[in-house]
Write a protein that holds these residues in place. Structure first.
Motif, PDB file in Angstrom:
ATOM      1  N   GLN A  67     -41.393 -16.008   2.015  1.00 14.79           N
ATOM      2  CA  GLN A  67     -41.011 -14.665   2.463  1.00 14.79           C
ATOM      3  C   GLN A  67     -40.957 -14.582   3.987  1.00 14.79           C
ATOM      4  OE1 GLN A  67     -43.359 -11.422   0.648  1.00 14.79           O
ATOM      5  NE2 GLN A  67     -43.856 -12.836  -1.007  1.00 14.79           N
ATOM      6  N   LEU A  68     -41.996 -15.087   4.634  1.00 13.64           N
ATOM      7  CA  LEU A  68     -42.050 -15.009   6.093  1.00 13.64           C
ATOM      8  C   LEU A  68     -41.006 -15.924   6.727  1.00 13.64           C
ATOM      9  CD1 LEU A  68     -43.300 -13.838   8.602  1.00 13.64           C
ATOM     10  CD2 LEU A  68     -45.161 -15.517   8.431  1.00 13.64           C
ATOM     11  N   ALA A  69     -40.789 -17.083   6.131  1.00 14.34           N
ATOM     12  CA  ALA A  69     -39.775 -18.006   6.653  1.00 14.34           C
ATOM     13  C   ALA A  69     -38.389 -17.375   6.608  1.00 14.34           C
ATOM     14  CB  ALA A  69     -39.793 -19.305   5.854  1.00 14.34           C
ATOM     15  N   GLN A  70     -38.087 -16.678   5.531  1.00 15.39           N
ATOM     16  CA  GLN A  70     -36.797 -15.996   5.437  1.00 15.39           C
ATOM     17  C   GLN A  70     -36.675 -14.912   6.498  1.00 15.39           C
ATOM     18  OE1 GLN A  70     -37.173 -14.900   1.277  1.00 15.39           O
ATOM     19  NE2 GLN A  70     -35.698 -16.462   0.639  1.00 15.39           N
ATOM     20  N   ALA A  71     -37.764 -14.182   6.729  1.00 18.50           N
ATOM     21  CA  ALA A  71     -37.745 -13.113   7.731  1.00 18.50           C
ATOM     22  C   ALA A  71     -37.575 -13.668   9.143  1.00 18.50           C
ATOM     23  CB  ALA A  71     -39.029 -12.290   7.644  1.00 18.50           C
ATOM     24  N   MET A  72     -38.029 -14.911   9.355  1.00 20.73           N
ATOM     25  CA  MET A  72     -37.929 -15.525  10.677  1.00 20.73           C
ATOM     26  C   MET A  72     -36.679 -16.394  10.816  1.00 20.73           C
ATOM     27  SD  MET A  72     -41.880 -16.417  11.726  1.00 20.73           S
ATOM     28  CE  MET A  72     -41.390 -16.785  13.425  1.00 20.73           C
ATOM     29  N   ASP A  73     -35.781 -16.280   9.843  1.00 20.04           N
ATOM     30  CA  ASP A  73     -34.489 -16.976   9.891  1.00 20.04           C
ATOM     31  C   ASP A  73     -34.616 -18.493   9.951  1.00 20.04           C
ATOM     32  OD1 ASP A  73     -32.967 -14.585   9.806  1.00 20.04           O
ATOM     33  OD2 ASP A  73     -33.290 -14.291  11.953  1.00 20.04           O
ATOM     34  N   ILE A  74     -35.597 -19.031   9.240  1.00 12.55           N
ATOM     35  CA  ILE A  74     -35.657 -20.485   9.082  1.00 12.55           C
ATOM     36  C   ILE A  74     -34.374 -20.925   8.370  1.00 12.55           C
ATOM     37  CG2 ILE A  74     -36.919 -22.397   7.999  1.00 12.55           C
ATOM     38  CD1 ILE A  74     -38.423 -21.023  10.305  1.00 12.55           C
ATOM     39  N   PRO A  75     -33.742 -22.020   8.787  1.00 14.12           N
ATOM     40  CA  PRO A  75     -32.466 -22.433   8.182  1.00 14.12           C
ATOM     41  C   PRO A  75     -32.513 -22.488   6.655  1.00 14.12           C
ATOM     42  CG  PRO A  75     -32.914 -23.760  10.124  1.00 14.12           C
ATOM     43  CD  PRO A  75     -34.135 -22.914   9.897  1.00 14.12           C
ATOM     44  N   ALA A  76     -31.463 -21.987   6.033  1.00 18.05           N
ATOM     45  CA  ALA A  76     -31.397 -21.886   4.574  1.00 18.05           C
ATOM     46  C   ALA A  76     -31.622 -23.213   3.850  1.00 18.05           C
ATOM     47  CB  ALA A  76     -30.063 -21.275   4.157  1.00 18.05           C
ATOM     48  N   PRO A  77     -31.102 -24.349   4.343  1.00 18.47           N
ATOM     49  CA  PRO A  77     -31.360 -25.605   3.624  1.00 18.47           C
ATOM     50  C   PRO A  77     -32.849 -25.929   3.498  1.00 18.47           C
ATOM     51  CG  PRO A  77     -29.559 -25.895   5.171  1.00 18.47           C
ATOM     52  CD  PRO A  77     -30.153 -24.545   5.466  1.00 18.47           C
ATOM     53  N   ILE A  78     -33.649 -25.473   4.448  1.00 17.56           N
ATOM     54  CA  ILE A  78     -35.095 -25.702   4.390  1.00 17.56           C
ATOM     55  C   ILE A  78     -35.746 -24.735   3.411  1.00 17.56           C
ATOM     56  CG2 ILE A  78     -37.248 -25.648   5.715  1.00 17.56           C
ATOM     57  CD1 ILE A  78     -35.632 -26.455   8.182  1.00 17.56           C
ATOM     58  N   GLY A  89     -52.663 -20.894   6.770  1.00 10.99           N
ATOM     59  CA  GLY A  89     -53.672 -21.241   5.778  1.00 10.99           C
ATOM     60  C   GLY A  89     -54.089 -20.107   4.864  1.00 10.99           C
ATOM     61  N   ASP A  90     -53.729 -18.875   5.188  1.00 16.40           N
ATOM     62  CA  ASP A  90     -54.073 -17.752   4.313  1.00 16.40           C
ATOM     63  C   ASP A  90     -52.832 -17.147   3.661  1.00 16.40           C
ATOM     64  OD1 ASP A  90     -56.243 -16.337   3.198  1.00 16.40           O
ATOM     65  OD2 ASP A  90     -55.792 -14.582   4.432  1.00 16.40           O
ATOM     66  N   LEU A  91     -51.730 -17.888   3.680  1.00 20.75           N
ATOM     67  CA  LEU A  91     -50.507 -17.453   3.001  1.00 20.75           C
ATOM     68  C   LEU A  91     -50.272 -18.327   1.774  1.00 20.75           C
ATOM     69  CD1 LEU A  91     -47.954 -17.021   5.945  1.00 20.75           C
ATOM     70  CD2 LEU A  91     -49.172 -15.201   4.735  1.00 20.75           C
ATOM     71  N   TYR A  92     -50.066 -17.686   0.625  1.00 20.75           N
ATOM     72  CA  TYR A  92     -49.650 -18.445  -0.548  1.00 20.75           C
ATOM     73  C   TYR A  92     -48.231 -18.976  -0.323  1.00 20.75           C
ATOM     74  CZ  TYR A  92     -53.697 -16.693  -3.131  1.00 20.75           C
ATOM     75  OH  TYR A  92     -54.978 -16.427  -3.554  1.00 20.75           O
ATOM     76  N   LYS A  93     -47.863 -19.997  -1.093  1.00 21.62           N
ATOM     77  CA  LYS A  93     -46.562 -20.638  -0.889  1.00 21.62           C
ATOM     78  C   LYS A  93     -45.411 -19.641  -0.991  1.00 21.62           C
ATOM     79  CE  LYS A  93     -43.854 -24.301  -0.464  1.00 21.62           C
ATOM     80  NZ  LYS A  93     -43.947 -25.304   0.606  1.00 21.62           N
ATOM     81  N   ILE A 101     -45.529  -9.538   1.146  1.00 20.82           N
ATOM     82  CA  ILE A 101     -46.219  -9.265   2.400  1.00 20.82           C
ATOM     83  C   ILE A 101     -45.322  -8.411   3.287  1.00 20.82           C
ATOM     84  CG2 ILE A 101     -47.580 -11.391   2.344  1.00 20.82           C
ATOM     85  CD1 ILE A 101     -45.545 -12.586   4.341  1.00 20.82           C
ATOM     86  N   ASN A 102     -45.911  -7.863   4.327  1.00 28.76           N
ATOM     87  CA  ASN A 102     -45.146  -7.186   5.373  1.00 28.76           C
ATOM     88  C   ASN A 102     -44.794  -8.259   6.406  1.00 28.76           C
ATOM     89  OD1 ASN A 102     -44.412  -5.897   7.806  1.00 28.76           O
ATOM     90  ND2 ASN A 102     -45.557  -4.052   7.253  1.00 28.76           N
ATOM     91  N   PRO A 103     -43.572  -8.781   6.387  1.00 31.42           N
ATOM     92  CA  PRO A 103     -43.245  -9.914   7.265  1.00 31.42           C
ATOM     93  C   PRO A 103     -43.439  -9.616   8.750  1.00 31.42           C
ATOM     94  CG  PRO A 103     -41.564  -9.642   5.573  1.00 31.42           C
ATOM     95  CD  PRO A 103     -42.433  -8.429   5.516  1.00 31.42           C
ATOM     96  N   SER A 104     -43.094  -8.416   9.175  1.00 30.17           N
ATOM     97  CA  SER A 104     -43.233  -8.073  10.596  1.00 30.17           C
ATOM     98  C   SER A 104     -44.695  -8.084  11.020  1.00 30.17           C
ATOM     99  CB  SER A 104     -42.619  -6.697  10.872  1.00 30.17           C
ATOM    100  OG  SER A 104     -41.233  -6.709  10.620  1.00 30.17           O
ATOM    101  N   LEU A 105     -45.555  -7.524  10.173  1.00 31.34           N
ATOM    102  CA  LEU A 105     -46.980  -7.491  10.489  1.00 31.34           C
ATOM    103  C   LEU A 105     -47.576  -8.895  10.449  1.00 31.34           C
ATOM    104  CD1 LEU A 105     -49.529  -5.881  11.101  1.00 31.34           C
ATOM    105  CD2 LEU A 105     -49.821  -5.536   8.632  1.00 31.34           C
ATOM    106  N   ALA A 106     -47.212  -9.673   9.419  1.00 34.81           N
ATOM    107  CA  ALA A 106     -47.715 -11.045   9.318  1.00 34.81           C
ATOM    108  C   ALA A 106     -47.287 -11.871  10.527  1.00 34.81           C
ATOM    109  CB  ALA A 106     -47.216 -11.691   8.029  1.00 34.81           C
ATOM    110  N   ARG A 107     -46.065 -11.690  10.935  1.00 38.37           N
ATOM    111  CA  ARG A 107     -45.538 -12.411  12.101  1.00 38.37           C
ATOM    112  C   ARG A 107     -46.321 -12.059  13.357  1.00 38.37           C
ATOM    113  NH1 ARG A 107     -39.033 -12.337  13.016  1.00 38.37           N
ATOM    114  NH2 ARG A 107     -38.855 -13.771  14.803  1.00 38.37           N
ATOM    115  N   GLN A 108     -46.583 -10.784  13.533  1.00 40.15           N
ATOM    116  CA  GLN A 108     -47.336 -10.321  14.704  1.00 40.15           C
ATOM    117  C   GLN A 108     -48.758 -10.872  14.699  1.00 40.15           C
ATOM    118  OE1 GLN A 108     -47.488  -6.045  14.989  1.00 40.15           O
ATOM    119  NE2 GLN A 108     -49.049  -6.063  16.583  1.00 40.15           N
ATOM    120  N   ILE A 109     -49.403 -10.823  13.543  1.00 37.37           N
ATOM    121  CA  ILE A 109     -50.788 -11.295  13.440  1.00 37.37           C
ATOM    122  C   ILE A 109     -50.872 -12.802  13.688  1.00 37.37           C
ATOM    123  CG2 ILE A 109     -52.690 -11.681  11.821  1.00 37.37           C
ATOM    124  CD1 ILE A 109     -51.946  -8.978  10.538  1.00 37.37           C
TER     125      ILE A 109
END
Length: 248
Positions: free
Chosen positions: A172-183, A163-167, A8-16
């Motif tokens: 991908q989006l979590a990594q782009a948003m800097d979710i902590p690595a252990p998660i 709900g419209d993102l596959y696992k 996915i395009n993480p920036s676009l997904a984040r914005q949407i």
């Protein structure tokens, strides 16, 4: 099969998705959100999106451990709370569910897991009233299509931004948003009982099934076309059966 790209395009997904959260909650006359924070990837992403959309002071993350819950889950949830600066509460659910579970010594793990999921949603919706916020969902597209969730439990919410993102896209989006690595890095688990993992229970990996679901659902391919594309016939039949079973 291996050539399928679910990037996915993480920036676009984040914005949407942040725009969706803000517009839907505002349209309903609210300005705040309540999220059940398990310490896992899906709830972490939903919480991060809500915090970005509404401001961290307007998000309440609720941790709802059970006596068999992993200690790591609480610690990972706290990592996210500390990073996002959202408001948080911890409400133990053991005393809520144990009287019902003890009534049936032969109760299956699935039944117990469903009880925990529904008890948590009772708590979550109760917290929406004093906080004056809407419940934000945490179920991804893969879980929804496979029926790997609990009706009136983790599927209950006012809005579901992921709900419209596959696992694999959630990751991908979590990594782009800097979710902590252990998660991000730990094996996906609903933490419904000790040692439980999603992929162990399902019998296949998210990386495998997401590609197949994309062909079956998004591209509307026939099962036999998926087999021709390189997927194992038994695997295709198993996934198709799950989709049909939980389509109601």
């Amino acid at each position: 099969m291996n050539s399928l790209d679910l990037s996915i395009n993480p920036s676009l997904a984040r914005q949407i998705l942040t725009g969706f959260i803000k517009s839907e909650i505002t349209r309903a006359g609210f300005a705040r959100a309540v999220v059940g924070l398990s310490g896992g990837l899906d709830s972490a992403l939903s919480c991060a999106l809500a915090a970005e959309a509404l401001g961290p002071e307007n998000v309440l993350a609720v941790r709802m451990p059970y006596q068999a819950s992993s200690r790591d889950s609480l610690e990972h949830a706290q990592l996210l709370v500390d990073q996002l600066k959202v408001q948080s509460e911890t409400i133990e659910i053991t005393d809520m569910v144990e009287p019902l579970i003890r009534r049936d010594p032969d109760m299956s793990k699935i039944r117990q897991g469903n009880i925990l999921a529904r008890a948590r949603m009772i708590v979550l919706y109760d917290r929406t009233e004093p906080f004056q916020g809407l419940a934000v969902g945490t179920s991804n597209k893969t879980e929804i299509l496979l029926g790997y969730s609990t009706l009136w439990g983790d599927m209950a919410c006012a809005i579901n931004p992921i709900g419209d993102l596959y696992k694999t896209q959630v990751r991908q989006l979590a990594q782009a948003m800097d979710i902590p690595a252990p998660i991000v890095d730990k094996p996906p688990s609903a933490d419904l009982w000790a040692g439980q993992t999603d992929e162990g229970e399902l019998g296949f990996t998210y990386a495998e099934v997401d590609k197949l679901l994309y062909l079956l659902v998004d591209q509307r391919c026939l099962p036999e076309e998926c087999v021709e594309a390189g997927f194992d016939k038994a695997f295709v039949e198993k996934v198709v059966a799950r989709i049909r079973r939980y389509q109601f």
